[in-house]
Design a protein around this motif. Structure first.
Motif, PDB file in Angstrom:
ATOM      1  N   ARG A 197       4.871  -6.115   3.059  1.00 16.25           N
ATOM      2  CA  ARG A 197       4.760  -7.523   3.457  1.00 16.25           C
ATOM      3  C   ARG A 197       3.345  -8.055   3.187  1.00 16.25           C
ATOM      4  O   ARG A 197       2.868  -8.005   2.067  1.00 16.25           O
ATOM      5  N   ASP A 198       2.661  -8.560   4.229  1.00 18.57           N
ATOM      6  CA  ASP A 198       1.351  -9.167   3.995  1.00 18.57           C
ATOM      7  C   ASP A 198       0.213  -8.145   3.960  1.00 18.57           C
ATOM      8  O   ASP A 198      -0.952  -8.512   3.837  1.00 18.57           O
ATOM      9  N   ALA A 199       0.547  -6.849   4.014  1.00 22.10           N
ATOM     10  CA  ALA A 199      -0.493  -5.822   3.891  1.00 22.10           C
ATOM     11  C   ALA A 199      -1.165  -5.881   2.524  1.00 22.10           C
ATOM     12  O   ALA A 199      -2.321  -5.473   2.374  1.00 22.10           O
ATOM     13  N   PHE A 200      -0.461  -6.395   1.517  1.00 17.89           N
ATOM     14  CA  PHE A 200      -1.055  -6.520   0.187  1.00 17.89           C
ATOM     15  C   PHE A 200      -2.327  -7.358   0.212  1.00 17.89           C
ATOM     16  O   PHE A 200      -3.205  -7.195  -0.632  1.00 17.89           O
ATOM     17  N   TRP A 201      -2.423  -8.279   1.189  1.00 19.46           N
ATOM     18  CA  TRP A 201      -3.582  -9.173   1.267  1.00 19.46           C
ATOM     19  C   TRP A 201      -4.537  -8.821   2.405  1.00 19.46           C
ATOM     20  O   TRP A 201      -5.733  -9.044   2.280  1.00 19.46           O
ATOM     21  N   TRP A 202      -4.021  -8.279   3.500  1.00 22.83           N
ATOM     22  CA  TRP A 202      -4.844  -8.165   4.697  1.00 22.83           C
ATOM     23  C   TRP A 202      -5.106  -6.744   5.150  1.00 22.83           C
ATOM     24  O   TRP A 202      -5.795  -6.542   6.151  1.00 22.83           O
ATOM     25  N   ALA A 203      -4.598  -5.744   4.438  1.00 26.28           N
ATOM     26  CA  ALA A 203      -4.837  -4.341   4.829  1.00 26.28           C
ATOM     27  C   ALA A 203      -5.906  -3.716   3.938  1.00 26.28           C
ATOM     28  O   ALA A 203      -5.796  -2.567   3.512  1.00 26.28           O
ATOM     29  N   GLY A 204      -6.963  -4.475   3.681  1.00 26.30           N
ATOM     30  CA  GLY A 204      -8.025  -3.984   2.819  1.00 26.30           C
ATOM     31  C   GLY A 204      -8.689  -2.724   3.329  1.00 26.30           C
ATOM     32  O   GLY A 204      -9.046  -1.823   2.557  1.00 26.30           O
ATOM     33  N   HIS A 205      -8.879  -2.637   4.635  1.00 27.41           N
ATOM     34  CA  HIS A 205      -9.550  -1.465   5.198  1.00 27.41           C
ATOM     35  C   HIS A 205      -8.611  -0.252   5.218  1.00 27.41           C
ATOM     36  O   HIS A 205      -9.078   0.883   5.048  1.00 27.41           O
ATOM     37  N   ALA A 206      -7.314  -0.491   5.390  1.00 34.65           N
ATOM     38  CA  ALA A 206      -6.362   0.621   5.356  1.00 34.65           C
ATOM     39  C   ALA A 206      -6.315   1.247   3.964  1.00 34.65           C
ATOM     40  O   ALA A 206      -6.019   2.437   3.817  1.00 34.65           O
ATOM     41  N   PHE A 207      -6.602   0.447   2.945  1.00 35.50           N
ATOM     42  CA  PHE A 207      -6.623   0.953   1.572  1.00 35.50           C
ATOM     43  C   PHE A 207      -7.587   2.133   1.439  1.00 35.50           C
ATOM     44  O   PHE A 207      -7.331   3.078   0.689  1.00 35.50           O
ATOM     45  N   ASP A 208      -8.678   2.076   2.182  1.00 38.22           N
ATOM     46  CA  ASP A 208      -9.691   3.136   2.113  1.00 38.22           C
ATOM     47  C   ASP A 208      -9.185   4.469   2.656  1.00 38.22           C
ATOM     48  O   ASP A 208      -9.798   5.510   2.406  1.00 38.22           O
ATOM     49  N   THR A 209      -8.100   4.450   3.413  1.00 42.92           N
ATOM     50  CA  THR A 209      -7.594   5.693   4.015  1.00 42.92           C
ATOM     51  C   THR A 209      -6.605   6.422   3.112  1.00 42.92           C
ATOM     52  O   THR A 209      -6.126   7.493   3.485  1.00 42.92           O
TER      53      THR A 209
END
Length: 267
Positions: A197-209
């Motif tokens: 869903r909107d994690a493509f835009w707002w989960a920038g910090h989760a990307f680092d994990t």
């Protein structure tokens, strides 16, 4: 089953060029296109990772340059498929669409201030709008706000191809052999691709994990890092962001079928 209306499939058999966040920097985009045109091979594909709008001095020019370069590439022999050029929806494009629907928001003034502070101010001005007019309209009520957002929609429509390009934006893309996943900014490694869903835009910090292959993909590639840490390669992820719009260069990376970076352009 994957939603093919929002997640693109890149079917080209060759390399994939991925372009990072542009943020209204038309001069840099034109320079990158000039360099890319000489390196682009017949079997290559091209994906823009979002964030064309916002911050920079020539948002409208960026959109026109994207459209013009697509025509040039598609006109080059051999005959290629339009799907070989993909555009993702970035944070800026998501916020812009929210702004154009502001009359339906429960607290439009706060929403307006929130997006303006995060780069959308430049996009409003690029299409002839005035943020202060938007604030006055938000205070006046839904009817006035509707008039203001409609004026922005009309301005976009008057720029040839801009609204068509925005309507064609995808949420994510996969290489046809499903070795590479392309996203705008973020990804929640705890959710499957279909539930991002909107994690493509707002989960920038989760990307680092992300520390292992996500959902079977060898590499996840994003175009914008909200931490502005620059271009980065890790075992399972790549960030193709040089800080364009924030004083840094615009970056494009060329990826082999296995997700390895084999060429790079910075302008």
């Amino acid at each position: 089953m994957r939603d093919t209306t929002s997640i693109a499939t890149i079917r080209a058999k060759g390399r994939v060029w991925a372009v990072g966040a542009i943020h209204g920097e038309c001069g840099r985009l034109a320079a990158l296109h000039g360099e890319l045109e000489s390196r682009f091979e017949p079997r290559d594909a091209l994906i823009y990772l979002g964030d064309y709008l916002g911050y920079g001095p020539d948002v409208s020019g960026v959109m026109s340059e994207l459209i013009a370069f697509r025509r040039r590439i598609l006109a080059r022999p051999p005959l290629r498929f339009p799907d070989d050029i993909v555009y993702l929806r970035g944070r800026q494009e998501e916020m812009w669409q929210k702004l154009l629907q502001l009359q339906f928001a429960s607290d439009p003034l706060n929403v307006l201030d929130w997006v303006l502070e995060r780069g959308v101010d430049a996009t409003v001005r690029a299409y002839g709008g005035d943020p202060e007019d938007g604030r006055r309209s938000a205070r006046a009520g839904p009817m006035e706000l509707n008039k203001w957002t409609m004026s922005l929609r009309d301005a976009v429509h008057r720029c040839a191809g801009h609204d068509t390009l925005v309507a064609a934006l995808k949420r994510a893309a996969v290489k046809g052999d499903e070795k590479i996943l392309f996203v705008n900014c973020g990804l929640d490694p705890k959710r499957p691709l279909e539930l991002q869903r909107d994690a493509f835009w707002w989960a920038g910090h989760a990307f680092d994990t992300i520390d292992s292959a996500f959902d079977g993909f060898a590499r996840v590639v994003r175009g914008y890092d909200p931490g502005h840490r620059g271009y980065a390669e890790r075992p399972h992820t790549i960030t193709v962001d040089g800080g364009c719009g924030f004083g840094g260069p615009l970056v494009a990376a060329c990826l082999a079928a296995d997700g390895a970076v084999i060429d790079r352009i910075e302008v």
